[in-house]
Design an enzyme around this catalytic site. Structure first.
Site, PDB file in Angstrom:
ATOM      1  N   ARG A 166       8.607   4.372   2.885  1.00  0.00           N
ATOM      2  CA  ARG A 166       8.952   3.391   3.919  1.00  0.00           C
ATOM      3  C   ARG A 166       9.973   3.942   4.904  1.00  0.00           C
ATOM      4  NH1 ARG A 166       8.769  -1.974  -0.051  1.00  0.00           N
ATOM      5  NH2 ARG A 166       6.517  -2.299   0.217  1.00  0.00           N
ATOM      6  N   TYR A 219       0.759   0.065   7.303  1.00  0.00           N
ATOM      7  CA  TYR A 219       0.779   0.576   5.928  1.00  0.00           C
ATOM      8  C   TYR A 219       2.190   0.663   5.355  1.00  0.00           C
ATOM      9  CZ  TYR A 219       0.904   5.358   8.129  1.00  0.00           C
ATOM     10  OH  TYR A 219       1.163   6.492   8.860  1.00  0.00           O
ATOM     11  N   GLU A 220       2.236   0.935   4.042  1.00  0.00           N
ATOM     12  CA  GLU A 220       3.488   0.901   3.260  1.00  0.00           C
ATOM     13  C   GLU A 220       4.161  -0.471   3.303  1.00  0.00           C
ATOM     14  OE1 GLU A 220       4.057   3.031   1.151  1.00  0.00           O
ATOM     15  OE2 GLU A 220       2.619   4.480   1.880  1.00  0.00           O
ATOM     16  N   GLY A 221       3.358  -1.510   3.269  1.00  0.00           N
ATOM     17  CA  GLY A 221       3.864  -2.878   3.369  1.00  0.00           C
ATOM     18  C   GLY A 221       3.951  -3.267   4.824  1.00  0.00           C
TER      19      GLY A 221
END
Length: 584
Positions: free
Chosen positions: A292, A427-429
């Site tokens: 992140r 992406y990545e949350g």
């Protein structure tokens, strides 16, 4: 247009914001001497400009390709990856005890920024491997570390993250991939994962997949998930029962193979447990939090590359007379509106870079055992990820605007930055999830100590600005932004209706990012002014730092107060139109 690494800017931010001298004073980062860091960034700049950047348009046009379950990268990528390995870049930020160079994460982030600006699709491979290394270094058994870390740290093998499944999306707790214990202590993994970045390729001799799966007797939800290593090739050299069954056709990052991975089609996919059974999410979050921060860095990197591209074009393109100044056409960089656009790109890029480097430095301090560093890293991570990636898209769009119609056609390369940047907020949350994490978990960490400490530091900076004859004009703008952000934070921490909190989460995260960015630029302006007064450094660079901080304060910080309403109005209007009418 060739990419040029912003060496002076990176070194300044590393020293002033990431406090590289303070990190180098810690025993585990003693290798981070000024000469060493200068040499590293100079060499990585050559790799980025001379090797990665020329492949960027090639990868965008050629794409990674899948045939007979084998993924082939665009021409030149495998050779470039070999140069990356030979240079020892994969282990830059890895502890010496695991075969790395023992440098701070903040320095590795600066190198990764250069590579990502040059070729985001390619740099994704390196980013995921770095996260896999950290997850295994923290959570894997000594036996698994002996078996897999050395090759990952050297770069000979690459790593992936396998979370998302069809029908589950961001709800990781809904995954269906199964793990059956085997007599030899390993496990048999069976299931399908989607959107697996660099899940299959021809640049490395092995790929180490970190896979979330559920044991037969595991409870439902996140608590029942375990983490497994599933290598493409087993330790005995045999091919594991896992394959890439499809590649996504994407808006951007075309050279990055985004794979559908199938595990155990023949009931013979071997996996090895990482950590304890049922502790998979804890281990995976180590990798995800690393990713992140680095995805936030992608926003910085794309913004930098897009801004460079726009400035170069604006200096060459002659079009139209200057407003109110006769008929003679001028270069478009002389037009006030284009200047506003370029200054906005510059200011936002420098602000997000400072935030991400500060975040990386907090991670370093956390690794050194600093509890306050851990709390600060936890607090900043969702802001870095979301605000920096939103900014990357915004700056890429603004940079394209400088090109006019020529930006909308592919020949100029401006469109690729916008297409590549657009995945980073997803992406990545997703950034909405990051905002919910910020208001739902991170504001309350340690009783709010971390945002309170940050606000106290901002107040100290405002005091320093007020007392400075040449910088005091920045102070009221930063003061207004802090007042609005603090009021919104107090509202958030005191609200009782979850829908109201969720409704304001995204504009609140933007408030926080904008305010922190203004503060970090102001800190740099104070240092730049001190250097100028003492005759140290490049006067042109230092003067530009001060001007950029003033521009951000006067032109961007006023947005903060305007976000107070969206943060605190609650959720009622979001649900005021019935669902059926929204669909009409």
């Amino acid at each position: 247009m060739p990419y040029t690494a912003p060496f002076a800017e990176q070194r300044f931010v590393l020293d002033v914001i990431a406090d590289l001298p303070g990190l180098a004073a810690l025993p585990q980062y003693a290798n981070a001497t000024p000469d060493m860091v200068d040499a590293i960034l100079s060499e990585s700049a050559k790799l980025a400009s001379n090797v990665f950047a020329p492949l960027n348009p090639i990868g965008d046009k050629t794409h990674a390709k899948l045939a007979n379950r084998v993924v082939t990268l665009p021409p030149g990528f495998a050779d470039a990856y070999r140069l990356y390995i030979e240079g020892g870049w994969a282990g830059l930020g890895v502890a010496e005890s695991h075969g790395g160079q023992g440098l701070p994460f903040a320095v590795a982030v600066a190198v990764q920024e250069q590579l990502t600006s040059a070729n985001m699709a390619f740099a994704l491979c390196m980013m995921l491997s770095q996260g896999a290394i950290e997850a295994l270094a923290v959570h894997a058994s000594p036996d698994l570390q002996d078996r897999y870390l050395a090759k990952l740290v050297s770069g000979e093998w690459t790593g992936t993250m396998n979370l998302t499944e069809p029908g589950a999306g961001s709800d990781v707790g809904a995954l269906k991939t199964r793990a059956e214990p085997a007599p030899d202590g390993s496990y048999r993994i069976k299931g399908t994962k989607i959107y697996i970045t660099w899940g299959e390729h021809d640049a490395a001799e092995n790929i180490v997949h970190l896979v979330l799966a559920r044991l037969p007797d595991a409870p439902p939800g996140i608590k029942g998930i375990s983490l497994f290593i599933c290598p493409k090739f087993r330790p005995d050299g045999s091919r594991n029962d896992l394959v890439c069954t499809g590649l996504e056709h994407k808006l951007g990052i075309h050279a990055s193979p985004t794979c559908t991975m199938s595990f155990g089609d023949n009931d013979n996919c071997t996996g090895y447990l990482v950590g304890a059974e049922g502790a998979g999410m804890r281990a995976m979050f180590t990798m995800m939090n690393n990713a992140r921060v680095q995805v936030g860095l992608q926003g910085v990197a794309i913004a930098e590359a897009a801004t460079q591209h726009a400035v170069h074009f604006a200096r060459q393109r002659v079009q139209s007379a200057k407003f109110g100044a006769g008929r003679d056409p001028v270069r478009i960089i002389d037009h006030a509106d284009v200047r506003r656009t370029l200054m906005t790109c510059r200011a936002l890029t420098e602000a997000t870079r400072a935030l991400v480097y500060l975040n990386a430095s907090a991670v370093d301090r956390s690794h050194a055992g600093d509890v306050a560093g851990t709390g600060l890293a936890d607090f900043l991570t969702p802001i870095s990820k979301a605000w920096a990636t939103d900014t990357g898209v915004e700056v890429a769009s603004l940079a394209l605007q400088v090109f006019g119609g020529m930006g909308y056609v592919e020949e100029t390369g401006a469109a690729q930055f916008l297409r590549d940047a657009r995945i980073a907020p997803i992406y990545e949350g997703t950034n909405g999830i990051q905002a919910l994490d910020l208001v739902g978990r991170k504001l309350g960490l340690d009783g709010g100590a971390h945002w309170q400490e940050l606000f106290a530091q901002i107040r100290d900076t405002i005091g320093d600005l007020t007392a400075h004859a040449d910088l005091k004009t920045i102070a009221p703008w930063l003061d207004d932004a802090l007042a609005a952000t603090q009021a919104a934070t107090i509202w958030m921490t005191g609200a009782n209706n979850p829908d109201d909190i969720a409704a304001g989460a995204t504009p609140f995260l933007r408030m926080m990012g904008l305010t922190l960015g203004g503060w970090l630029l102001a800190k740099q302006a104070l240092t730049a002014a001190a250097y100028l007064a003492s005759g140290n450094g490049d006067p042109a660079f230092l003067t530009a730092k001060i001007t950029t901080a003033r521009f951000y304060a006067e032109q961007i910080l006023p947005q903060v107060a305007a976000l107070s309403g969206p943060v605190t109005r609650g959720a009622a209007l979001l649900y005021a139109i019935p669902e059926a009418d929204l669909a009409a």
